[in-house]
Write a protein that holds these residues in place. Structure first.
Motif, mmCIF file in Angstrom:
data_model
loop_
_atom_site.group_PDB
_atom_site.id
_atom_site.type_symbol
_atom_site.label_atom_id
_atom_site.label_comp_id
_atom_site.label_asym_id
_atom_site.label_seq_id
_atom_site.Cartn_x
_atom_site.Cartn_y
_atom_site.Cartn_z
ATOM 1 N N LYS A 76 0.825 -1.305 -0.126
ATOM 2 C CA LYS A 76 -0.148 0.030 0.221
ATOM 3 C C LYS A 76 0.954 1.184 -0.034
ATOM 4 O O LYS A 76 0.512 2.278 -0.623
ATOM 5 N N LYS A 77 1.938 1.217 0.741
ATOM 6 C CA LYS A 77 2.852 2.477 1.039
ATOM 7 C C LYS A 77 3.785 2.520 -0.156
ATOM 8 O O LYS A 77 4.549 1.566 -0.606
ATOM 9 N N VAL A 78 3.754 3.884 -0.877
ATOM 10 C CA VAL A 78 5.052 3.856 -1.801
ATOM 11 C C VAL A 78 6.295 3.886 -1.214
ATOM 12 O O VAL A 78 7.423 3.441 -1.705
ATOM 13 N N GLN A 79 6.721 4.337 -0.003
ATOM 14 C CA GLN A 79 7.934 4.462 0.810
ATOM 15 C C GLN A 79 8.351 2.869 0.957
ATOM 16 O O GLN A 79 7.537 2.002 1.562
ATOM 17 N N GLY A 80 9.621 2.698 0.552
ATOM 18 C CA GLY A 80 9.960 1.126 0.701
ATOM 19 C C GLY A 80 9.302 0.035 0.111
ATOM 20 O O GLY A 80 9.045 -1.157 0.392
ATOM 21 N N TRP A 81 8.650 0.504 -1.278
ATOM 22 C CA TRP A 81 7.820 -0.302 -1.767
ATOM 23 C C TRP A 81 8.578 -1.703 -2.595
ATOM 24 O O TRP A 81 7.934 -2.674 -2.804
ATOM 25 N N CYS A 82 9.757 -1.624 -3.134
ATOM 26 C CA CYS A 82 10.571 -2.480 -3.775
ATOM 27 C C CYS A 82 11.412 -3.177 -2.770
ATOM 28 O O CYS A 82 11.911 -2.715 -1.841
ATOM 29 N N PRO A 83 11.453 -4.745 -2.790
ATOM 30 C CA PRO A 83 12.186 -5.324 -2.285
ATOM 31 C C PRO A 83 13.730 -5.253 -2.330
ATOM 32 O O PRO A 83 14.060 -4.634 -3.251
ATOM 33 N N SER A 84 14.381 -5.412 -1.457
ATOM 34 C CA SER A 84 15.850 -5.167 -1.275
ATOM 35 C C SER A 84 16.772 -6.648 -1.801
ATOM 36 O O SER A 84 16.535 -7.807 -1.066
ATOM 37 N N TRP A 85 17.345 -6.529 -2.396
ATOM 38 C CA TRP A 85 18.180 -7.657 -2.970
ATOM 39 C C TRP A 85 19.768 -7.455 -2.314
ATOM 40 O O TRP A 85 20.235 -6.551 -2.475
ATOM 41 N N SER A 86 20.319 -8.734 -2.339
ATOM 42 C CA SER A 86 21.704 -8.725 -1.926
ATOM 43 C C SER A 86 22.502 -8.619 -3.261
ATOM 44 O O SER A 86 21.583 -8.791 -4.653
ATOM 45 N N GLU A 128 12.048 1.104 9.579
ATOM 46 C CA GLU A 128 13.098 1.212 8.419
ATOM 47 C C GLU A 128 14.135 0.115 8.510
ATOM 48 O O GLU A 128 14.311 -0.337 9.429
ATOM 49 N N PHE A 129 14.507 -0.224 7.350
ATOM 50 C CA PHE A 129 15.544 -1.229 7.358
ATOM 51 C C PHE A 129 16.257 -1.111 6.030
ATOM 52 O O PHE A 129 15.814 -0.522 5.102
ATOM 53 N N VAL A 130 17.749 -1.385 6.092
ATOM 54 C CA VAL A 130 18.605 -1.425 4.908
ATOM 55 C C VAL A 130 19.322 -2.638 4.921
ATOM 56 O O VAL A 130 20.420 -2.943 5.841
ATOM 57 N N LEU A 131 19.498 -3.345 3.768
ATOM 58 C CA LEU A 131 20.093 -4.401 3.593
ATOM 59 C C LEU A 131 21.505 -3.914 2.797
ATOM 60 O O LEU A 131 21.806 -3.063 2.290
ATOM 61 N N SER A 132 22.676 -4.666 3.643
ATOM 62 C CA SER A 132 23.948 -4.404 3.234
ATOM 63 C C SER A 132 24.437 -4.551 1.893
ATOM 64 O O SER A 132 23.858 -5.721 1.256
ATOM 65 N N PRO A 133 25.253 -3.718 1.235
ATOM 66 C CA PRO A 133 25.596 -3.917 -0.106
ATOM 67 C C PRO A 133 26.682 -5.172 -0.179
ATOM 68 O O PRO A 133 26.910 -5.581 0.914
ATOM 69 N N GLY A 134 27.084 -5.555 -1.568
ATOM 70 C CA GLY A 134 28.009 -6.721 -1.427
ATOM 71 C C GLY A 134 27.418 -8.298 -1.373
ATOM 72 O O GLY A 134 26.138 -8.448 -1.477
ATOM 73 N N SER A 135 28.100 -9.142 -1.284
ATOM 74 C CA SER A 135 27.441 -10.636 -1.417
ATOM 75 C C SER A 135 27.577 -11.145 -0.132
ATOM 76 O O SER A 135 27.608 -10.089 1.080
ATOM 77 N N GLN A 136 27.398 -12.507 0.208
ATOM 78 C CA GLN A 136 27.158 -13.176 1.454
ATOM 79 C C GLN A 136 28.613 -12.814 2.255
ATOM 80 O O GLN A 136 29.614 -12.825 1.807
ATOM 81 N N PRO A 137 28.637 -12.784 3.677
ATOM 82 C CA PRO A 137 27.163 -12.763 4.603
ATOM 83 C C PRO A 137 26.407 -11.554 4.452
ATOM 84 O O PRO A 137 26.975 -10.575 4.642
ATOM 85 N N ASN A 181 28.224 1.657 4.575
ATOM 86 C CA ASN A 181 29.600 1.838 3.640
ATOM 87 C C ASN A 181 29.693 0.919 2.697
ATOM 88 O O ASN A 181 28.742 -0.302 2.681
ATOM 89 N N LYS A 182 30.498 0.898 1.607
ATOM 90 C CA LYS A 182 30.460 0.322 0.484
ATOM 91 C C LYS A 182 31.035 -1.423 0.916
ATOM 92 O O LYS A 182 30.701 -2.473 0.438
ATOM 93 N N LYS A 183 31.849 -1.389 1.915
ATOM 94 C CA LYS A 183 32.449 -2.924 2.495
ATOM 95 C C LYS A 183 31.350 -3.453 3.330
ATOM 96 O O LYS A 183 31.762 -4.651 3.975
ATOM 97 N N ALA A 184 30.381 -2.750 3.779
ATOM 98 C CA ALA A 184 29.265 -3.520 4.799
ATOM 99 C C ALA A 184 29.854 -3.856 6.159
ATOM 100 O O ALA A 184 29.766 -4.690 6.803
ATOM 101 N N THR A 185 30.825 -2.877 6.630
ATOM 102 C CA THR A 185 31.397 -3.085 7.745
ATOM 103 C C THR A 185 30.760 -1.987 8.874
ATOM 104 O O THR A 185 31.056 -1.913 10.157
ATOM 105 N N ALA A 186 30.276 -0.693 8.581
ATOM 106 C CA ALA A 186 29.510 -0.013 9.580
ATOM 107 C C ALA A 186 28.329 0.857 8.868
ATOM 108 O O ALA A 186 28.047 0.929 7.350
#
Length: 552
Positions: free
Chosen positions: A133-143, A179-188, A236-241
């Motif tokens: 229903k909400k436009v905010q955060g409408w799209c799923p986040s992928w790794s 709110e949530f934000v998935l980290s960039p990069g691959s696993q983990p 950050n880009k390396k998903a450390t902080a």
């Protein structure tokens, strides 16, 4: 919409507004490219458009259909009959196309139809239709490897694996998670979540590593704080902080119209900290360096300060004060641009990050959009509707301050958006920073030093601190021993400026009186007054002399 393209390491771009779409080639030499296909017809009113993450595909919706094309040759990849689509986005590996339309319901259909569709780009089939229903955060986040996708549903985070959206692989339940934000990069993969405070309890941000969600000690880091109506989470880009900008709508002290902001730091090793800013006022912008080892903050009442901090949240370099409210790192991280857009005059400061040396200082007034080119050599500034409906147009710059190409939109028409075609990381290597302006027929818009207004009676007299509207602070390298000389503290620097201003004012009042020369032998001696022998009498004589010196 303006689309800026790269193809085979050569920049190609187009601009689209109310009068159509045009494709050009450049920079540095900008010209129309007749060989490149015009895959967006001029008579189509594009509602929304998006590139794939690697720039291979481009898709748009026009109120009738959703079209996906290959950027290399303009060939059509997919065509979906989705007349109500308002937004779309590609998954990182171009496997899925997500489309969203405004949620609606009727008396005959009180539940409404699913308005979020996930399409398989290879087959054209619909993988899953969901309610959003909400436009905010409408799209799923992928790794980045698409092994994990996550979306928020009723205070829960639903995790899916390998694009199987029919099965929820894992859940993270937190009451009132907003709110949530998935980290960039691959696993983990890691996820940062924010839960606002209620009933006197503080708000908090936690970091988790998928799929370790069980138990109170499963969080990698936890930071709680008050005064937070909303937050902005930045990995950050390396998903450390993660940097967390917490904001309140209203500053109860009345000091700021923009509310109140604080900046917090969380690392995946459990370290947390409140970033201590050196000037009171709002936080305008925060950006991580692509190296993931430093971040820059623009903050404080105007003229605003800009400071680079390391991972210990210690200041590394202070850019001083100036009219700025935004910061942009180049994709390679070797150049940093501080800018003042919006209600400021569009002044840009281009800095060499390795030498902490200013390269240029151009001006782009009335700009509503700024973006780095993936090559790290050029930028675009544009004036777009609906933010500004007059004087629409855009400029392509070299970072040394020269304008390479300028396009003004005719009166009565509008420019809607400017977008560079993205490229995978590492496509364009870092090049040595140039300080000599790049050649251009349009020249440079280097800002001239601004002179504050002074009344005629003061124009032939030396400038004193009392005649300055703001106390300007120069740039300062704050690394230990960086300049070879001992760096003064903020308080010592301020006291030194006051002494110099007082000395200049005294000289201005009595220009013919020479400065008193200090005698080293008397440097530590204290002048004495003749005594009458009675302490009370001496005190009265001293008070009388004070009144006489004041002029009474």
């Amino acid at each position: 919409i303006t689309l800026l393209f790269f193809q085979s390491y050569t920049c190609r771009y187009s601009f689209r507004g109310s009068d159509g779409t045009f494709l050009l080639r450049g920079p540095p030499k900008c010209e129309e490219n007749a060989d490149f296909p015009r895959f967006v017809p001029d008579d189509q009113n594009i509602i929304y458009a998006a590139f794939s993450k690697d720039g291979t595909f481009f898709a748009w919706c026009n109120g009738e259909k959703v079209t996906v094309v290959n950027v290399a040759d303009g060939s059509q990849v997919r065509l979906f009959d989705l007349p109500k689509t308002a937004m779309l986005e590609f998954s990182p590996l171009n496997t899925v196309l997500a489309t969203w339309q405004v949620y609606s319901k009727t008396q005959d259909n009180p539940q409404g139809d699913p308005n979020l569709q996930l399409w398989d780009l290879k087959t054209g089939s619909c993988l899953k239709a969901l309610y959003q229903k909400k436009v905010q955060g409408w799209c799923p986040s992928w790794s980045d490897d698409e092994k994990i996708a996550v979306r928020s549903v009723n205070n829960e985070l639903h995790f899916f694996e390998n694009n199987d959206f029919n099965t929820i692989a894992n859940k993270l339940h937190l009451q009132k998670v907003s709110e949530f934000v998935l980290s960039p990069g691959s696993q983990p993969s890691k996820v940062a979540v924010y839960v606002p405070g209620s009933k006197g309890a503080p708000s908090f941000v936690r970091l988790y590593q998928y799929p370790n969600f069980a138990g109170p000690t499963s969080a990698l880091a936890n930071k709680s704080f008050f005064k937070a109506d909303r937050v902005n989470l930045l990995w950050n880009k390396k998903a450390t902080a993660v940097l967390v900008t917490a904001s309140t709508e209203v500053d109860k002290t009345g000091a700021s119209y923009y509310g109140e902001q604080t900046l917090h730091y969380l690392a995946t090793n459990g370290e947390t900290s409140l970033v201590q800013l050196q000037k009171n006022g709002p936080i305008y912008d925060v950006a991580w360096s692509p190296s993931s080892t430093e971040f820059c903050v623009v903050y404080g009442f105007m003229p605003a300060k800009a400071t680079v901090y390391n991972l210990k949240c210690d200041p590394v370099f202070d850019f001083g004060t100036g009219p700025r409210n935004a910061v942009y790192y180049s994709p390679q991280g070797h150049i940093l641009i501080l800018a003042g857009f919006g209600n400021l005059r569009g002044q840009m400061e281009v800095w060499d990050v390795k030498k902490w040396k200013q390269v240029s200082k151009p001006q782009a007034p009335d700009s509503t959009h700024f973006a780095w080119c993936p090559d790290g050599e050029h930028v675009v500034t544009s004036t777009c509707a609906p933010r500004l409906r007059v004087s629409n147009g855009y400029k392509i710059w070299h970072y040394t301050g020269t304008v390479l190409y300028k396009q003004d939109i005719p009166a009565g028409t509008e420019l809607w958006e400017t977008v560079w075609q993205p490229f995978p990381d590492g496509t364009f290597p870092e090049r040595p920073v140039k300080y000599q302006a790049a050649p251009s027929e349009l020249g440079s818009t280097e800002a001239k030093p601004a002179q504050a207004y002074r009344p005629p009676a003061l124009r032939n007299k030396p400038v004193t601190a009392s005649s300055k509207l703001h106390e300007e602070e120069p740039p300062q390298n704050m690394r230990p021993g960086a300049a070879g000389d001992k760096q003064l503290s903020k308080t010592a620097l301020k006291n030194q400026k006051k002494r110099e201003a007082k000395k200049a004012a005294k000289q201005e009042m009595n220009p013919d009186v020479p400065e008193p020369q200090s005698n080293p032998s008397q440097a530590n001696s204290t002048p004495t007054e003749p005594s009458s022998g009675d302490p009370e009498t001496d005190k009265k004589i001293k008070n009388v002399k004070k009144v006489k010196n004041v002029g009474y």
